[in-house]
Design a protein around this motif. Structure first.
Motif, PDB file in Angstrom:
ATOM      1  N   ALA A 226      42.403  47.353  59.120  1.00 19.60           N
ATOM      2  CA  ALA A 226      41.753  47.041  57.841  1.00 19.60           C
ATOM      3  C   ALA A 226      42.239  48.047  56.801  1.00 19.60           C
ATOM      4  CB  ALA A 226      40.232  47.088  57.971  1.00 19.60           C
ATOM      5  N   PHE A 227      42.172  47.619  55.546  1.00 18.07           N
ATOM      6  CA  PHE A 227      42.758  48.361  54.432  1.00 18.07           C
ATOM      7  C   PHE A 227      41.630  48.951  53.589  1.00 18.07           C
ATOM      8  CE2 PHE A 227      44.499  48.211  50.038  1.00 18.07           C
ATOM      9  CZ  PHE A 227      45.625  48.994  50.198  1.00 18.07           C
ATOM     10  N   ALA A 228      41.514  50.265  53.572  1.00 19.01           N
ATOM     11  CA  ALA A 228      40.342  50.897  52.957  1.00 19.01           C
ATOM     12  C   ALA A 228      40.730  51.700  51.725  1.00 19.01           C
ATOM     13  CB  ALA A 228      39.646  51.785  53.993  1.00 19.01           C
TER      14      ALA A 228
ATOM     15  N   GLY B 237      37.654  50.473  41.721  1.00 17.15           N
ATOM     16  CA  GLY B 237      38.089  49.105  42.021  1.00 17.15           C
ATOM     17  C   GLY B 237      39.452  48.868  41.416  1.00 17.15           C
ATOM     18  N   SER B 238      39.480  48.299  40.209  1.00 18.09           N
ATOM     19  CA  SER B 238      40.771  48.080  39.530  1.00 18.09           C
ATOM     20  C   SER B 238      41.500  49.403  39.344  1.00 18.09           C
ATOM     21  CB  SER B 238      40.536  47.430  38.165  1.00 18.09           C
ATOM     22  OG  SER B 238      39.927  46.177  38.338  1.00 18.09           O
ATOM     23  N   ASP B 239      40.751  50.440  39.016  1.00 21.02           N
ATOM     24  CA  ASP B 239      41.360  51.771  38.893  1.00 21.02           C
ATOM     25  C   ASP B 239      41.232  52.485  40.236  1.00 21.02           C
ATOM     26  OD1 ASP B 239      42.334  54.204  38.214  1.00 21.02           O
ATOM     27  OD2 ASP B 239      40.683  54.769  36.887  1.00 21.02           O
TER      28      ASP B 239
ATOM     29  N   LYS C 262      34.065  50.767  50.126  1.00 22.03           N
ATOM     30  CA  LYS C 262      33.241  49.564  49.952  1.00 22.03           C
ATOM     31  C   LYS C 262      34.142  48.334  49.895  1.00 22.03           C
ATOM     32  CE  LYS C 262      29.535  47.820  47.013  1.00 22.03           C
ATOM     33  NZ  LYS C 262      28.832  47.941  45.739  1.00 22.03           N
ATOM     34  N   TRP C 263      33.601  47.177  50.256  1.00 21.45           N
ATOM     35  CA  TRP C 263      34.295  45.887  50.165  1.00 21.45           C
ATOM     36  C   TRP C 263      35.416  45.739  51.183  1.00 21.45           C
ATOM     37  CZ3 TRP C 263      31.617  42.797  47.254  1.00 21.45           C
ATOM     38  CH2 TRP C 263      31.014  43.263  46.058  1.00 21.45           C
ATOM     39  N   ILE C 264      35.361  46.421  52.300  1.00 16.95           N
ATOM     40  CA  ILE C 264      36.526  46.421  53.187  1.00 16.95           C
ATOM     41  C   ILE C 264      36.485  45.215  54.137  1.00 16.95           C
ATOM     42  CG2 ILE C 264      37.914  47.805  54.799  1.00 16.95           C
ATOM     43  CD1 ILE C 264      37.459  48.938  51.826  1.00 16.95           C
TER      44      ILE C 264
ATOM     45  N   GLU D 214      40.896  35.560  42.722  1.00 19.41           N
ATOM     46  CA  GLU D 214      41.109  36.084  41.361  1.00 19.41           C
ATOM     47  C   GLU D 214      40.558  37.505  41.207  1.00 19.41           C
ATOM     48  OE1 GLU D 214      41.225  33.857  37.793  1.00 19.41           O
ATOM     49  OE2 GLU D 214      40.449  32.081  38.818  1.00 19.41           O
ATOM     50  N   ILE D 215      39.945  38.004  42.272  1.00 22.22           N
ATOM     51  CA  ILE D 215      39.351  39.347  42.198  1.00 22.22           C
ATOM     52  C   ILE D 215      40.068  40.341  43.117  1.00 22.22           C
ATOM     53  CG2 ILE D 215      37.222  40.646  42.750  1.00 22.22           C
ATOM     54  CD1 ILE D 215      35.707  38.215  41.519  1.00 22.22           C
ATOM     55  N   ILE D 216      40.492  39.860  44.298  1.00 25.42           N
ATOM     56  CA  ILE D 216      41.100  40.810  45.241  1.00 25.42           C
ATOM     57  C   ILE D 216      42.589  41.028  44.948  1.00 25.42           C
ATOM     58  CG2 ILE D 216      39.420  40.388  47.067  1.00 25.42           C
ATOM     59  CD1 ILE D 216      41.524  38.586  48.419  1.00 25.42           C
TER      60      ILE D 216
HETATM   61  C1  LIG Z   1      35.739  39.482  49.061  1.00 21.33           C
HETATM   62  C2  LIG Z   1      36.368  40.799  48.757  1.00 21.33           C
HETATM   63  C3  LIG Z   1      37.194  41.409  49.684  1.00 21.33           C
HETATM   64  C4  LIG Z   1      37.752  42.653  49.417  1.00 21.33           C
HETATM   65  N1  LIG Z   1      38.512  43.284  50.378  1.00 21.33           N
HETATM   66  C5  LIG Z   1      38.979  44.548  50.145  1.00 21.33           C
HETATM   67  C6  LIG Z   1      39.679  45.266  51.176  1.00 21.33           C
HETATM   68  O1  LIG Z   1      39.910  44.757  52.286  1.00 21.33           O
HETATM   69  N2  LIG Z   1      40.077  46.538  50.910  1.00 21.33           N
HETATM   70  C7  LIG Z   1      39.853  47.146  49.699  1.00 21.33           C
HETATM   71  O2  LIG Z   1      40.254  48.291  49.543  1.00 21.33           O
HETATM   72  N3  LIG Z   1      39.191  46.482  48.712  1.00 21.33           N
HETATM   73  C8  LIG Z   1      38.752  45.205  48.903  1.00 21.33           C
HETATM   74  N4  LIG Z   1      38.065  44.524  47.917  1.00 21.33           N
HETATM   75  C9  LIG Z   1      37.823  45.185  46.622  1.00 21.33           C
HETATM   76  C10 LIG Z   1      38.678  44.594  45.517  1.00 21.33           C
HETATM   77  O3  LIG Z   1      39.988  45.059  45.648  1.00 21.33           O
HETATM   78  C11 LIG Z   1      38.020  44.969  44.171  1.00 21.33           C
HETATM   79  O4  LIG Z   1      36.817  44.235  44.084  1.00 21.33           O
HETATM   80  C12 LIG Z   1      38.934  44.655  43.021  1.00 21.33           C
HETATM   81  O5  LIG Z   1      40.026  45.548  42.972  1.00 21.33           O
HETATM   82  C13 LIG Z   1      38.184  44.742  41.679  1.00 21.33           C
HETATM   83  O6  LIG Z   1      37.489  45.931  41.570  1.00 21.33           O
HETATM   84  P1  LIG Z   1      35.935  45.936  41.152  1.00 21.33           P
HETATM   85  O7  LIG Z   1      35.251  44.919  41.972  1.00 21.33           O
HETATM   86  O8  LIG Z   1      35.464  47.324  41.222  1.00 21.33           O
HETATM   87  O9  LIG Z   1      35.941  45.412  39.663  1.00 21.33           O
HETATM   88  P2  LIG Z   1      36.218  46.322  38.368  1.00 21.33           P
HETATM   89  O10 LIG Z   1      37.480  47.084  38.538  1.00 21.33           O
HETATM   90  O11 LIG Z   1      34.996  47.061  37.995  1.00 21.33           O
HETATM   91  O12 LIG Z   1      36.493  45.194  37.278  1.00 21.33           O
HETATM   92  C14 LIG Z   1      35.445  44.468  36.660  1.00 21.33           C
HETATM   93  C15 LIG Z   1      36.070  43.556  35.598  1.00 21.33           C
HETATM   94  O13 LIG Z   1      36.723  44.366  34.591  1.00 21.33           O
HETATM   95  C16 LIG Z   1      38.075  43.959  34.476  1.00 21.33           C
HETATM   96  N5  LIG Z   1      38.900  45.145  34.178  1.00 21.33           N
HETATM   97  C17 LIG Z   1      38.898  46.332  34.821  1.00 21.33           C
HETATM   98  N6  LIG Z   1      39.795  47.162  34.254  1.00 21.33           N
HETATM   99  C18 LIG Z   1      40.381  46.462  33.261  1.00 21.33           C
HETATM  100  C19 LIG Z   1      41.402  46.761  32.311  1.00 21.33           C
HETATM  101  N7  LIG Z   1      42.036  47.952  32.291  1.00 21.33           N
HETATM  102  N8  LIG Z   1      41.749  45.800  31.415  1.00 21.33           N
HETATM  103  C20 LIG Z   1      41.169  44.581  31.448  1.00 21.33           C
HETATM  104  N9  LIG Z   1      40.190  44.236  32.311  1.00 21.33           N
HETATM  105  C21 LIG Z   1      39.817  45.167  33.214  1.00 21.33           C
HETATM  106  C22 LIG Z   1      38.438  43.349  35.819  1.00 21.33           C
HETATM  107  O14 LIG Z   1      39.542  42.453  35.713  1.00 21.33           O
HETATM  108  C23 LIG Z   1      37.141  42.630  36.163  1.00 21.33           C
HETATM  109  O15 LIG Z   1      37.100  41.392  35.494  1.00 21.33           O
HETATM  110  C24 LIG Z   1      37.506  43.288  48.163  1.00 21.33           C
HETATM  111  C25 LIG Z   1      36.691  42.647  47.221  1.00 21.33           C
HETATM  112  C26 LIG Z   1      36.112  41.441  47.509  1.00 21.33           C
HETATM  113  C27 LIG Z   1      35.213  40.802  46.482  1.00 21.33           C
END
Ligand SMILES: Cc1cc2nc3c(=O)[nH]c(=O)nc-3n(C[C@H](O)[C@H](O)[C@H](O)COP(=O)(O)OP(=O)(O)OC[C@H]3O[C@@H](n4cnc5c(N)ncnc54)[C@H](O)[C@@H]3O)c2cc1C
Length: 386
Positions: free
Chosen positions: A118-120, A127-129, A151-153, A354-356
């Motif tokens: 699994a990828f953590a 999240g995005s950052d 989280k979310w792993i 559209e999120i991962i």
């Molecule tokens: C079902 C599921 C499985 C997952 N599995 C894994 C996994 O196996 N391993 C792992 O490490 N992670 C995993 N994730 C985490 C996933 O990678 C993050 O949810 C994703 O990167 C988005 O981060 P966040 O949820 O914190 O949203 P945020 O980063 O808080 O973003 C919230 C919103 O703000 C927008 N946003 C953020 N920054 C900017 C910007 N600079 N400009 C414009 N818009 C922006 C985003 O596009 C989004 O619409 C998983 C998530 C889900 C839901």
């Protein structure tokens, strides 16, 4: 039309049709792909298909791997997620960036499914950052100590080898391979999810987890810039194909229902406004698959441009998955909102894509930066009229 005659692709088609598609709704409702299915994904060679033959994998080419991912995704997104994290994000990354010892230690176990990867990376506030990870590593004499929470792993609840990203006090990031049995590591399942309910999502806590130096993965300080980015390339390739899978599955459902359901004296597929949604679905699936075939050939050729082209394809196919699944909900009418029918589940699973692996907005930012460089007209004396 994409072609591969690899026997593992036939295995994937058969497994998807006979085991996954008939049971995907149950895995979703019961919040977990059963262990027996995960085991069969491993013993059949599907989970190890993309890993090198010398380490017990199937050694399939990139196109075959994409097509296997699509077939499994058509059957069940939650099961396909195993291929994304275990095989692509973890397995392919170890095969590419691991030391000889790490490859020998881990790849045969991952190929056979003796270890589930699994990828953590993500955390509550990262999240995005992802560079903002707060999980800390500290270097001691002959080992590292990890503290923090992920989280979310995906598949955290069943995995026993984690590719973990952590930062030091001075902000440099390292990647580590961490076995589940390390003292101080614990996981908690995540429930109440909109989608990916069957993919065993969880949180991982590291409480003074001591790991040997040889578990450092990639060069020190390069955890985010190098290891995570390489892994995310494999992950986005997988999600690009997963988008085609959901779009195709939704298209098959909407066509089948359109040819079954009668309103106003004829099958609803005879009504032109319904046909418009079918035409859009067919066009989207064909376009998405053509883009996926292109990135597969580029990946196979180790073309540097494959990374950006994969971002573009992931953005496109995750959106068409949402759009086609949304239209499937519409075409099923009230039944589109009922769990007894497949459309609502496909829509929920499409939204995940559209999120991962970088949200739609993060892909757009990367693609816009590329577009602003790539499509700037140069060499003209005068660009526009005064
Ligand atoms: C079902 C599921 C499985 C997952 N599995 C894994 C996994 O196996 N391993 C792992 O490490 N992670 C995993 N994730 C985490 C996933 O990678 C993050 O949810 C994703 O990167 C988005 O981060 P966040 O949820 O914190 O949203 P945020 O980063 O808080 O973003 C919230 C919103 O703000 C927008 N946003 C953020 N920054 C900017 C910007 N600079 N400009 C414009 N818009 C922006 C985003 O596009 C989004 O619409 C998983 C998530 C889900 C839901």
């Amino acid at each position: 039309m994409a072609n591969s005659t690899h026997p593992l692709l036939d295995t994937a088609k058969q497994f998807s049709k006979e085991v996954l598609r008939p049971n995907a709704a149950q895995f979703d409702a019961e919040q977990g792909v059963p262990e027996s299915v995960l085991r069969e994904m491993c013993t059949s060679g599907l989970a190890g298909a993309v890993l090198p033959e010398e380490y017990g994998g199937g050694g399939v080419d990139a196109l075959t791997w994409g097509l296997i991912t699509e077939e499994i995704g058509v059957g069940c997104s939650n099961t396909r997620a195993l291929l994304t994290v275990h095989s692509s994000l973890v397995g392919e990354t170890i095969a590419r960036l691991g030391t000889d010892t790490q490859k020998q230690d881990w790849l045969p176990q991952l190929a056979k499914g003796e270890r589930i990867g699994a990828f953590a990376l993500s955390e509550k506030d990262a999240g995005s950052d992802a560079s903002a990870v707060a999980t800390r590593f500290e270097e001691k004499d002959d080992h590292f100590v990890l503290n923090g929470k992920k989280k979310w792993i995906t598949y955290a609840a069943v995995a026993n080898l984690f590719l973990v990203f952590a930062a030091s006090e001075d902000g440099s990031t390292n990647a580590f391979l961490v076995e589940r049995e390390r003292e101080g590591l614990s996981t908690t399942p995540m429930t109440g999810l909109f989608a990916s309910r069957g993919a065993h999502l969880g949180e991982i806590t590291f409480d003074n987890v001591k790991i040997p130096k040889e578990n450092l993965f990639g060069r020190p300080g390069m955890g985010f810039t190098f290891v995570a980015n390489q892994a995310l390339f494999y992950g986005r390739f997988s999600i690009a194909w997963a988008g085609v899978a959901i779009a195709r599955s939704a298209l098959e459902e909407m066509v089948t229902w359109s040819r079954t359901r009668k309103q106003f004296g004829s099958k609803i597929g005879q009504h032109q406004l319904v046909q418009a949604m079918i035409a859009d679905g067919v066009t989207s699936v064909h376009a998405g698959r053509a883009m996926c075939e292109k990135i597969s050939h580029m990946k196979q050729a180790n073309d540097d441009a494959a990374v950006m082209e994969t971002n573009i394809t992931k953005l496109f196919t995750s959106r068409i998955a949402t759009e086609v699944a949304n239209n499937a909900v519409q075409i099923f009418g009230g039944n589109g909102l009922w769990q007894a029918y497949p459309a609502e589940r496909l829509y929920r699973e499409a939204r995940v894509l559209e999120i991962i692996e970088g949200t739609t907005q993060i892909q757009q930012m990367m693609i816009a930066n590329y577009g602003l460089r790539q499509y700037f007209k140069t060499g003209l004396k005068k660009l526009y009229p005064e």
